[in-house]
Enzyme design. Sequence first.
Site, short mmCIF file in Angstrom:
data_model
loop_
_atom_site.label_atom_id
_atom_site.label_comp_id
_atom_site.label_asym_id
_atom_site.label_seq_id
_atom_site.Cartn_x
_atom_site.Cartn_y
_atom_site.Cartn_z
N CYS A 45 7.85 35.32 27.34
CA CYS A 45 8.62 35.71 26.84
C CYS A 45 8.40 34.82 25.70
O CYS A 45 8.52 34.75 24.26
CB CYS A 45 10.43 35.00 26.42
SG CYS A 45 11.30 35.83 28.33
C1 BEZ Z 1 8.74 34.46 31.38
O1 BEZ Z 1 8.56 34.88 30.70
O2 BEZ Z 1 7.82 34.44 31.56
C2 BEZ Z 1 9.15 34.80 32.64
C3 BEZ Z 1 11.21 34.90 32.74
C4 BEZ Z 1 12.12 35.34 33.83
C5 BEZ Z 1 11.24 34.95 34.58
C6 BEZ Z 1 9.44 35.30 35.16
C7 BEZ Z 1 8.86 34.95 33.92
#
Ligand code: BEZ
Length: 211
Positions: A45
């Site tokens: 994200c």
């Molecule tokens: C991420 O944004 O890296 C992420 C968020 C939730 C689960 C797995 C990855």
Amino acid sequence: MTLQLGDTAPDFTADTTQGRIRFHEWLGSSWGILFSHPKDFTPVCTTELGYTEKLRPEFEKRNVKVIGLSVDSREDHDRWAEDIAQTQGARPGFPMIADADRSVATLYGMIHPKASTTLTVRSVFFIDPRRAVRAMLTYPASTGRDFNELLRVVDSLQLTDAHKVATPVNWRPGDDVIIAPSVPDEEARKLFPQGWKEHRPYLRTVRQPGT
Ligand code: BEZ
């Protein structure tokens, strides 16, 4: 209720990093892209949000307002923005919805319980100025989206709204387009006086209008 293409994008009021907004009012006469993130302070994200900010001039050029969402507090969003600025070289200048009670996520069906009962998946809703949902994408948490693809989808939607054409596989702005199957040859001769290439009667390609 599952949202489908052509549905009116549900309106809502929410706290964001830019204050409280009423969604439809905030959209005004713009297109909108509403996209969700599973969680603040997560790596994928973080990269997506930094990149979205870098693309913001491109969205603005297309009259598109972007707005993110995750099921965290505004305070967390603000602290996270600092990390995004430091690690990605771009601080989000677009609003992020603080959807801690998951009301907007639920309204838009962004929580897929078989993926996670608490976090959103990576949803994207493309909304036109009449508030209609025109396209949707859904990715799992572990797969970062290609935000250049969001621009390409907007370009296709805006082009196909303006002209009786469709965009073929892997189309990029400036590539040839397809004359809509609903357009008979007689009408096509008026719309595309420069002519077209007929690969099959149902597959007619033409230079992209306006190029
Ligand atoms: C991420 O944004 O890296 C992420 C968020 C939730 C689960 C797995 C990855």
